[in-house]
Design a protein around this motif. Structure first.
Motif, PDB file in Angstrom:
ATOM      1  N   ALA A 179       0.859  -1.189   0.000  1.00  0.00           N
ATOM      2  CA  ALA A 179       0.000   0.000   0.000  1.00  0.00           C
ATOM      3  C   ALA A 179       0.898   1.244   0.000  1.00  0.00           C
ATOM      4  CB  ALA A 179      -0.902  -0.012   1.228  1.00  0.00           C
ATOM      5  N   ARG A 180       0.289   2.403  -0.205  1.00  0.00           N
ATOM      6  CA  ARG A 180       1.056   3.648  -0.165  1.00  0.00           C
ATOM      7  C   ARG A 180       1.781   3.773   1.182  1.00  0.00           C
ATOM      8  NH1 ARG A 180       1.707   8.637  -1.946  1.00  0.00           N
ATOM      9  NH2 ARG A 180       1.132  10.304  -0.522  1.00  0.00           N
ATOM     10  N   TYR A 181       1.098   3.398   2.262  1.00  0.00           N
ATOM     11  CA  TYR A 181       1.732   3.389   3.588  1.00  0.00           C
ATOM     12  C   TYR A 181       3.063   2.631   3.555  1.00  0.00           C
ATOM     13  CZ  TYR A 181       2.728   1.482   8.225  1.00  0.00           C
ATOM     14  OH  TYR A 181       3.366   1.077   9.374  1.00  0.00           O
ATOM     15  N   ASP A 182       3.066   1.442   2.914  1.00  0.00           N
ATOM     16  CA  ASP A 182       4.287   0.623   2.882  1.00  0.00           C
ATOM     17  C   ASP A 182       5.390   1.338   2.097  1.00  0.00           C
ATOM     18  OD1 ASP A 182       3.214  -1.804   4.224  1.00  0.00           O
ATOM     19  OD2 ASP A 182       1.869  -1.796   2.495  1.00  0.00           O
ATOM     20  N   ARG A 183       4.978   2.019   1.020  1.00  0.00           N
ATOM     21  CA  ARG A 183       5.979   2.736   0.212  1.00  0.00           C
ATOM     22  C   ARG A 183       6.574   3.882   1.014  1.00  0.00           C
ATOM     23  NH1 ARG A 183       2.818   2.541  -5.238  1.00  0.00           N
ATOM     24  NH2 ARG A 183       2.545   0.283  -5.299  1.00  0.00           N
ATOM     25  N   VAL A 184       5.736   4.523   1.845  1.00  0.00           N
ATOM     26  CA  VAL A 184       6.259   5.590   2.700  1.00  0.00           C
ATOM     27  C   VAL A 184       7.268   4.993   3.684  1.00  0.00           C
ATOM     28  CG1 VAL A 184       5.665   7.287   4.494  1.00  0.00           C
ATOM     29  CG2 VAL A 184       4.229   7.070   2.448  1.00  0.00           C
ATOM     30  N   LYS A 185       6.908   3.844   4.270  1.00  0.00           N
ATOM     31  CA  LYS A 185       7.805   3.196   5.236  1.00  0.00           C
ATOM     32  C   LYS A 185       9.132   2.794   4.593  1.00  0.00           C
ATOM     33  CE  LYS A 185       5.648   3.719   8.732  1.00  0.00           C
ATOM     34  NZ  LYS A 185       6.119   4.273   9.987  1.00  0.00           N
ATOM     35  N   GLN A 186       9.061   2.495   3.284  1.00  0.00           N
ATOM     36  CA  GLN A 186      10.281   2.072   2.584  1.00  0.00           C
ATOM     37  C   GLN A 186      11.021   3.250   1.960  1.00  0.00           C
ATOM     38  OE1 GLN A 186       7.922  -0.610   0.221  1.00  0.00           O
ATOM     39  NE2 GLN A 186       8.864  -2.420   1.121  1.00  0.00           N
ATOM     40  N   GLY A 187      10.531   4.463   2.234  1.00  0.00           N
ATOM     41  CA  GLY A 187      11.201   5.648   1.698  1.00  0.00           C
ATOM     42  C   GLY A 187      10.960   5.881   0.214  1.00  0.00           C
ATOM     43  N   LYS A 188       9.936   5.219  -0.358  1.00  0.00           N
ATOM     44  CA  LYS A 188       9.681   5.388  -1.794  1.00  0.00           C
ATOM     45  C   LYS A 188       8.594   6.428  -2.069  1.00  0.00           C
ATOM     46  CE  LYS A 188      10.296   0.426  -2.552  1.00  0.00           C
ATOM     47  NZ  LYS A 188       9.437  -0.753  -2.774  1.00  0.00           N
ATOM     48  N   ALA A 189       7.905   6.900  -1.018  1.00  0.00           N
ATOM     49  CA  ALA A 189       6.846   7.901  -1.179  1.00  0.00           C
ATOM     50  C   ALA A 189       6.792   8.708   0.112  1.00  0.00           C
ATOM     51  CB  ALA A 189       5.501   7.209  -1.436  1.00  0.00           C
ATOM     52  N   VAL A 190       6.093   9.839   0.069  1.00  0.00           N
ATOM     53  CA  VAL A 190       5.895  10.610   1.308  1.00  0.00           C
ATOM     54  C   VAL A 190       4.407  10.884   1.491  1.00  0.00           C
ATOM     55  CG1 VAL A 190       8.113  11.768   1.678  1.00  0.00           C
ATOM     56  CG2 VAL A 190       6.494  12.689  -0.001  1.00  0.00           C
ATOM     57  N   PHE A 191       3.973  10.952   2.745  1.00  0.00           N
ATOM     58  CA  PHE A 191       2.585  11.300   3.035  1.00  0.00           C
ATOM     59  C   PHE A 191       2.335  12.760   2.673  1.00  0.00           C
ATOM     60  CE2 PHE A 191       2.498   7.971   6.644  1.00  0.00           C
ATOM     61  CZ  PHE A 191       1.760   7.077   5.885  1.00  0.00           C
ATOM     62  N   SER A 192       1.111  13.059   2.243  1.00  0.00           N
ATOM     63  CA  SER A 192       0.698  14.460   2.122  1.00  0.00           C
ATOM     64  C   SER A 192       0.529  15.008   3.535  1.00  0.00           C
ATOM     65  CB  SER A 192      -0.624  14.537   1.361  1.00  0.00           C
ATOM     66  OG  SER A 192      -1.666  14.033   2.191  1.00  0.00           O
ATOM     67  N   GLU A 193       0.374  16.322   3.634  1.00  0.00           N
ATOM     68  CA  GLU A 193       0.192  16.911   4.974  1.00  0.00           C
ATOM     69  C   GLU A 193      -1.040  16.345   5.665  1.00  0.00           C
ATOM     70  OE1 GLU A 193       0.245  21.200   5.153  1.00  0.00           O
ATOM     71  OE2 GLU A 193       2.105  21.212   3.968  1.00  0.00           O
ATOM     72  N   GLN A 194      -2.107  16.184   4.884  1.00  0.00           N
ATOM     73  CA  GLN A 194      -3.340  15.664   5.485  1.00  0.00           C
ATOM     74  C   GLN A 194      -3.163  14.208   5.936  1.00  0.00           C
ATOM     75  OE1 GLN A 194      -6.908  15.222   3.023  1.00  0.00           O
ATOM     76  NE2 GLN A 194      -8.168  15.800   4.791  1.00  0.00           N
ATOM     77  N   GLU A 195      -2.525  13.404   5.090  1.00  0.00           N
ATOM     78  CA  GLU A 195      -2.277  12.002   5.477  1.00  0.00           C
ATOM     79  C   GLU A 195      -1.423  11.948   6.744  1.00  0.00           C
ATOM     80  OE1 GLU A 195      -2.345  10.248   0.869  1.00  0.00           O
ATOM     81  OE2 GLU A 195      -0.443  10.717   1.847  1.00  0.00           O
ATOM     82  N   GLN A 196      -0.443  12.829   6.818  1.00  0.00           N
ATOM     83  CA  GLN A 196       0.435  12.851   7.989  1.00  0.00           C
ATOM     84  C   GLN A 196      -0.360  13.222   9.247  1.00  0.00           C
ATOM     85  OE1 GLN A 196       3.793  11.866   8.127  1.00  0.00           O
ATOM     86  NE2 GLN A 196       3.365  12.031  10.327  1.00  0.00           N
ATOM     87  N   ARG A 197      -1.257  14.204   9.129  1.00  0.00           N
ATOM     88  CA  ARG A 197      -2.100  14.556  10.291  1.00  0.00           C
ATOM     89  C   ARG A 197      -2.964  13.354  10.689  1.00  0.00           C
ATOM     90  NH1 ARG A 197      -3.071  19.458   7.511  1.00  0.00           N
ATOM     91  NH2 ARG A 197      -5.132  18.718   6.881  1.00  0.00           N
ATOM     92  N   GLY A 198      -3.504  12.669   9.683  1.00  0.00           N
ATOM     93  CA  GLY A 198      -4.331  11.489   9.945  1.00  0.00           C
ATOM     94  C   GLY A 198      -3.514  10.388  10.624  1.00  0.00           C
ATOM     95  N   TYR A 199      -2.281  10.243  10.183  1.00  0.00           N
ATOM     96  CA  TYR A 199      -1.395   9.217  10.763  1.00  0.00           C
ATOM     97  C   TYR A 199      -1.155   9.516  12.246  1.00  0.00           C
ATOM     98  CZ  TYR A 199       2.800   6.158  10.972  1.00  0.00           C
ATOM     99  OH  TYR A 199       3.725   5.183  11.274  1.00  0.00           O
ATOM    100  N   THR A 200      -0.925  10.795  12.550  1.00  0.00           N
ATOM    101  CA  THR A 200      -0.704  11.180  13.944  1.00  0.00           C
ATOM    102  C   THR A 200      -1.943  10.861  14.792  1.00  0.00           C
ATOM    103  OG1 THR A 200       0.746  12.922  13.143  1.00  0.00           O
ATOM    104  CG2 THR A 200      -0.014  13.124  15.425  1.00  0.00           C
TER     105      THR A 200
END
Ligand code: HEC
Ligand code: HEC
Length: 339
Positions: A179-200
């Motif tokens: 998933a996009r989450y996994d790509r972020v964890k692997q350094g291949k993508a970054v969360f948008s600001e909104q996704e990052q707020r949601g993650y928090t």
């Protein structure tokens, strides 16, 4: 002659040489799987069995009838499952992925080994309504399976152990880790600001039960849903009779929610905003496990942010992976042969 024919069809299995392992940000699974040609063949056998309606009493329902690949192996057209002769079950069919990380299965954790799980739907009168002996007999007298079993196990013996292990092997290969989450964890993508707020917000309010990276601890918990008035399903309590188990259900993973609606053990919610409204509106006196102590303080903006984060857990690579879909090549050659 048939055997020869079957062997020439083997290349059609397109033996999967690509690694089917899990990424570095995943914990160690509880189940080990083999590797190599025999293991790949065993998986393909399990895949054929998973899609074969021969497993049901009237040859009408396969495992995939309730666990569709396009729904991350859940089903979305009903809240409760539908079995042979359109009999209605008592629970929503869960999605099937990352099963090798789970200590037990079913909404109440009733089954503690994947090898044994398939016996439940096969014998359940409202699901496949058959029996293991009956199924094995049908497999033995089919044109396909004796040769298939021989290819996998070296001889034509069709035993319940081989049958169950093949089904489990296929299901263990259903790994959702892209998933996009996994790509972020692997350094291949970054969360948008909104996704990052949601993650928090997620880490603050949800992670204690829906723990990353699998998005479940795979334990049992009560999340404050009132029992529904018709089914009166009290989850683990129905199994154990212990008062502390009242309304405890297995915590579902939050991966692939775009594909797995409706939600909860009885499929009572069809939309994710209904789920979030449940968590922000938990009534006083509801049965709650550690991690929840009352309504969560989520405003409309917070819910939008949380949803944006939850969308990053949808794994289309997994959902549309043809290696997990109906094995056309195997069944097409076999049609009309009285399988
Ligand atoms: C009639 C619909 C139906 C059919 C057919 C069916 N299932 Fe299921 N499956 C369900 C439901 C409903 C549950 C949840 C049962 C419960 O919690 O009591 C479930 C649960 C499961 C689980 C546990 C998942 C988890 O996360 O705990 C697995 C694994 C599974 N099924 C595999 C199979 C296999 C393999 C077959 C074919 C042999 C099959 N199912 C056939 C409806 C079905
Ligand atoms: C105390 C543990 C706990 C916490 C904290 C928790 N949940 Fe849950 N969640 C559960 C359990 C248990 C279920 C299944 C309940 C059922 O089916 O009756 C569930 C079900 C869900 C489902 C339905 C999934 C499906 O496939 O049916 C979603 C979506 C969900 N939770 C999202 C969240 C979100 C978002 C948060 C944080 C705002 C959260 N949960 C916090 C325990 C928890």
């Amino acid at each position: 002659m048939l055997s020869g024919l079957f062997l020439t069809l083997l290349p059609l299995f397109r033996l999967d040489k690509r690694p089917r392992s899990y990424p570095a940000h995943f914990p160690e699974p509880l189940y080990r799987t083999g590797s190599g040609r025999q293991d790949s063949l065993q998986r393909e056998l399990g895949r054929a069995l998973f899609y074969d309606p021969l497993l049901s009493a009237d040859n009408s329902i396969s495992c995939a009838s309730c666990h569709s690949p396009y729904n991350a192996f859940a089903h979305t057209d009903h809240d409760l499952s539908h079995g042979i002769a359109d009999r209605i079950g008592k629970r929503n069919a869960p999605a099937l992925f990352n099963l090798g990380w789970q200590p037990f299965y079913m909404w109440d954790g009733a089954v503690d080994h994947l090898d044994m799980q398939a016996l439940a739907p096969i014998t359940h009168p409202d699901e496949m309504g058959s029996g293991i002996g009956e199924v094995l007999e049908k497999l033995r007298s089919s044109d396909l399976y004796p040769f298939f079993f021989k290819e996998v196990y070296g001889d034509t013996l069709i035993s319940s152990e081989r049958f169950l292990k093949a089904l489990a092997r296929f299901q263990l290969s259903l790994i959702s880790a892209d998933a996009r989450y996994d790509r972020v964890k692997q350094g291949k993508a970054v969360f948008s600001e909104q996704e990052q707020r949601g993650y928090t917000l997620f880490l603050q309010h949800c992670n204690s039960c829906h723990r990353e990276p699998l998005f479940s601890t795979y334990g049992l918990a009560a999340n404050g849903l009132p029992p529904d008035s018709t089914l009166r399903d009290y989850g683990r309590y129905t199994l154990s009779g212990l008062p502390q188990d009242s309304l405890r259900f297995k915590i579902p993973s939050l991966r692939n929610l775009a594909y797995t609606y409706p939600y909860m053990h009885d499929g009572r919610f069809t939309k994710l905003w209904q789920v979030l409204n449940h968590y922000s509106g938990i009534k006083a006196g509801s049965v709650l496990s550690a991690g929840l102590s009352g309504p969560l303080p989520l405003q409309a903006d917070d819910k939008a942010d949380l949803l944006a984060f939850l969308f990053t857990l949808n794994d289309s690579t997994f959902v549309f992976d043809i290696r997990n879909q109906y094995p056309k090549n195997i069944f097409a050659r076999d049609e009309g042969k009285g399988r």
